[in-house]
Design an enzyme around this catalytic site. Structure first.
Site, short mmCIF file in Angstrom:
data_model
loop_
_atom_site.label_atom_id
_atom_site.label_comp_id
_atom_site.label_asym_id
_atom_site.label_seq_id
_atom_site.Cartn_x
_atom_site.Cartn_y
_atom_site.Cartn_z
CG ASP A 143 42.49 42.60 42.37
OD1 ASP A 143 42.03 41.46 42.55
OD2 ASP A 143 42.97 42.95 41.29
CD GLU B 100 35.90 40.49 35.87
OE1 GLU B 100 37.06 40.65 36.21
OE2 GLU B 100 35.17 41.43 35.46
O1 LIG Z 1 44.59 44.24 36.10
C1 LIG Z 1 43.98 44.48 37.31
C2 LIG Z 1 43.95 43.25 38.18
O2 LIG Z 1 43.32 42.20 37.42
C3 LIG Z 1 43.27 40.92 38.01
O3 LIG Z 1 42.28 40.82 39.01
C4 LIG Z 1 40.99 40.43 38.65
O4 LIG Z 1 40.93 39.45 37.62
C5 LIG Z 1 41.57 38.19 37.88
C6 LIG Z 1 41.34 37.31 36.68
O5 LIG Z 1 39.99 36.95 36.57
C7 LIG Z 1 41.06 37.57 39.19
O6 LIG Z 1 41.87 36.48 39.53
C8 LIG Z 1 41.08 38.59 40.33
O7 LIG Z 1 40.43 38.03 41.45
C9 LIG Z 1 40.32 39.85 39.88
O8 LIG Z 1 40.23 40.79 40.92
C10 LIG Z 1 44.61 40.50 38.60
O9 LIG Z 1 44.51 39.31 39.32
C11 LIG Z 1 45.18 41.58 39.49
O10 LIG Z 1 46.42 41.18 40.01
C12 LIG Z 1 45.34 42.83 38.64
O11 LIG Z 1 45.98 43.83 39.36
#
Ligand SMILES: OC[C@H]1O[C@H](O[C@H]2O[C@H](CO)[C@@H](O)[C@H](O)[C@H]2O)[C@H](O)[C@@H](O)[C@@H]1O
Length: 480
Positions: free
Chosen positions: A234, A434
Site C-alpha cells: 500500500d 523501513e
Molecule cells: O497506516 C497506513 C498503512 O500502514 C501499514 O502499511 C505499511 O506498514 C506495514 C508495517 O511495516 C507494512 O506491513 C505494510 O507493507 C506497509 O505498506 C499497514 O499495514 C496498512 O494496513 C496501513 O493502512
C-alpha cells in the site's frame, strides 16, 4: 473524552532469550566492523520488544490494541503493534540472533488471532479486523521447526494453518479461472471485508475519494484501498488501472503472483508438517493441493519467453469461472514477478532459473542498492525508487537456493548491495529504515501517505538473515 498517550497500551518487555554477545552469532562474519554493526542491530530487538499492558488485558473493550498473551516484536516508530507479514522477517532475524523463544511467542500470538478471527489480521488492532496481509505463518513455523526440531510446536501450529488455508481459498478470496486449454484452476486474491475509509487513515481516504461522485463508487474505492493494504503493497501503481490516479485501484480484480506463491508455500509446508507428525491423509491432501497450484501458477502466470510470472487482471469481477485471455496478462515488470523463485519447485529447475536470471538482469529493477519495487516513478511508497527488505529477501533466498552458479552470484551481489546501503544509511542517520532508495547506496526511501519510519523490524531481520547466509569476509569493504 480522555485518551492515554499513544503507545502506553503496549509496554517495553525484556526478551528472556536476549544476550548482548550470543555464542555462535553469525559465524561467517569475519570483518570486525561488520560484526560490531551486526551486534548493534541484534541489540535493537531489545528496543522493539513489547508486551500488552495489564490494563488492556483487564479491559480489552476500552482499547484498539488486541490483548495478545505473549511478548512480541513491533516494526517501530508509528507501527506500535504487531504486523503480520513483517513478523516473518523479524523471526528470520531472531533465529539468526538466536532468540528462539521470542520467535515462537510471535507465532503463538498469531495463532491466537486465527483462533479468534479465522485468519491473521493485518496488524494486532481491532481496526485491522477487516483484512489480512501476505500469508507467511507457515513459513514462520517451518523456519522455527528447522532450527529447533520441536515437534510439539508444529502440532500446536497445524490447526491454525489449516484454518488459514481455508480463509485464502474460500469466499471472496477464491477465484476460479479456465486456461486456454480448458483446465479450470483455483487461485487466491486480496479482498478486504470492508467498504469504508480505513479507520487508521480515515481522513486521507475521505480526501482521496472526494473526486468520486456517488456512494457506490466511493464504497468500491474504499474496498480497493483496504484490499491493497491487505496485499502489503500500500500503495503502488501495480494495482492501478491509471498509474496517476489512485481512485483507479483495482486490486480485487487482480490475481497476484506473490500471494499465490505464499499460498503454494503454505500448502507445501502443511504437507511437510502433517507428514512429520504422522498425519498421512492431511499430508496427501495438501501435496495434491500444492501440485494443483503449481500447475495453475505455470499456466496462468508464467511467461516462458519473458522469464517472469505476470499478475493476471480479471476482465470482469463477478463471473463464477473466469476465462483466461492473453490481454489479461500484465506484462509490466514488478519485483513481485520474481517471487515464485523462492519455492524449491521452481528454483530447482535450471531452465526456469536461467530465464529468470536473464530477465531480472534486463528488467531495469536491479539497481545500485538493491531491487526496485517497480519501474514507475509515482511517489507511492511501493514504487520506484523504493526497495523493501521483504522483496530483497524472498528473491535473493530463492536465487541462492538454485544450484546454478549465475543465480548464486546474482543473489550474493544483491545481498551485498543491500547490506551496504543499510550499513551506510545507519552510519549516516543512526537508525535502520523501513525502506531504502535503491538508486544509490546510502539513501533511505520516501513517498506514500506517511513520513518514512525507522526502527525497523523487517530491515533488521533481513540484514541479519543475509549476514547469516553469506557472511562478510575480512577484506571486503562495507562502506558504499
Ligand atoms: O497506516 C497506513 C498503512 O500502514 C501499514 O502499511 C505499511 O506498514 C506495514 C508495517 O511495516 C507494512 O506491513 C505494510 O507493507 C506497509 O505498506 C499497514 O499495514 C496498512 O494496513 C496501513 O493502512
Amino acid at each position: 473524552m480522555y485518551l492515554n498517550e499513544a503507545g502506553s497500551d503496549l509496554v517495553y518487555h525484556e526478551p528472556i532469550d536476549f544476550e548482548y554477545e550470543p555464542s555462535g552469532f553469525l559465524p561467517k562474519v569475519e570483518n570486525l566492523k561488520v560484526r560490531k554493526w551486526a551486534l548493534e542491530i541484534h541489540s535493537l530487538w531489545k528496543n522493539l520488544s513489547r508486551k500488552v499492558d495489564d490494563k488492556v488485558i483487564e479491559n480489552p473493550d476500552l482499547y484498539t490494541l488486541l490483548p495478545l498473551k505473549y511478548p512480541t516484536v513491533i516494526p517501530g516508530s508509528r507501527f506500535r503493534e504487531v504486523y503480520y507479514w513483517d513478523s516473518y522477517r523479524v523471526i528470520r532475524g531472531l533465529l539468526a540472533s538466536p532468540m528462539y523463544e521470542s520467535a515462537k511467542s510471535i507465532v503463538y500470538n498469531l495463532i491466537s488471532l486465527v483462533d479468534e478471527y479465522g485468519f491473521i489480521l493485518n496488524g494486532a488492532r481491532a481496526y485491522y479486523s477487516n483484512r489480512s496481509q501476505p500469508p507467511l505463518l507457515s513459513a514462520m513455523v517451518s523456519e522455527i521447526y528447522n532450527r529447533t526440531n520441536d515437534l510439539s510446536f508444529i502440532k500446536k501450529s497445524l490447526p491454525a494453518l489449516l484454518k488459514e488455508h481455508k480463509f485464502w481459498n474460500s469466499g471472496v478470496h477464491k477465484v476460479k479461472i479456465q486456461d486456454s486449454k480448458g483446465c479450470i484452476h483455483s487461485l487466491s486474491r486480496y479482498y478486504a471485508m470492508w467498504n469504508k475509509p480505513r479507520p487508521e487513515s480515515f481522513t486521507i481516504d475521505k480526501e482521496s475519494a472526494l473526486k468520486l461522485l456517488n456512494d457506490c463508487d466511493k464504497q468500491h474505492f474504499y474496498r480497493e484501498l483496504a484490499s491493497t493494504a491487505e496485499s502489503g503493497w500500500d500503495f503502488s501503481t501495480r494495482w492501478m488501472r491509471n498509474q496517476s490516479d489512485l481512485t483507479t485501484l483495482a486490486t480485487t480484480s487482480i490475481l497476484p503472483v506473490d500471494l499465490n506463491t505464499y499460498v503454494l508455500k503454505m500448502e507445501l509446508d502443511i504437507a511437510f508438517m502433517a507428514k512429520t507428525i504422522g498425519d498421512r491423509l492431511t499430508a496427501e491432501h495438501f501435496l495434491e493441493a500444492s501440485e494443483a497450484r503449481r500447475t495453475a501458477i505455470n499456466s496462468i502466470f508464467w511467461n516462458t519467453e519473458k522469464g517472469q510470472w505476470f499478475d493476471y487482471w480479471l476482465s470482469n469481477n463477478c463471473e463464477e469461472v473466469h476465462q483466461w485471455e492473453a490481454q489479461g496478462e500484465n506484462q509490466i515488470s514488478f519485483a513481485s514477478n520474481f517471487v515464485p523463485i523462492w519455492i524449491e519447485l521452481f528454483n530447482s529447475d535450471d531452465s526456469t532459473v536461467k530465464k529468470v536470471v536473464k530477465s531480472l538482469q534486463s528488467s531495469g529493477l536491479l539497481c545500485a542498492a538493491g531491487i526496485a519495487t517497480t519501474l514507475s516513478h509515482s511517489s507511492e511508497q511501493w514504487d520506484f525508487p523504493n526497495g523493501w527488505a521483504p522483496l530483497q529477501h524472498v528473491i535473493v533466498e530463492g536465487l541462492a537456493r538454485s544450484s546454478l552458479k549465475e543465480a548464486g552470484s546474482m543473489a550474493e551481489d544483491i545481498a551485498i548491495r543491500w547490506i551496504r546501503t543499510n550499513y551506510e544509511t545507519y552510519k549516516e542517520t543512526g537508525t535502520m529504515h523501513e525502506k531504502y532508495d535503491v538508486e544509490a547506496c546510502g539513501k533511505f526511501g520516501g513517498g506514500g501517505e506517511y513520513v518514512p519510519q525507522t526502527g525497523f523490524g523487517w530491515s533488521n531481520g533481513v540484514v541479519l538473515a543475509f549476514l547469516e547466509e553469506f557472511g562478510w569476509p575480512q577484506d571486503l569493504e562495507i562502506g558504499c
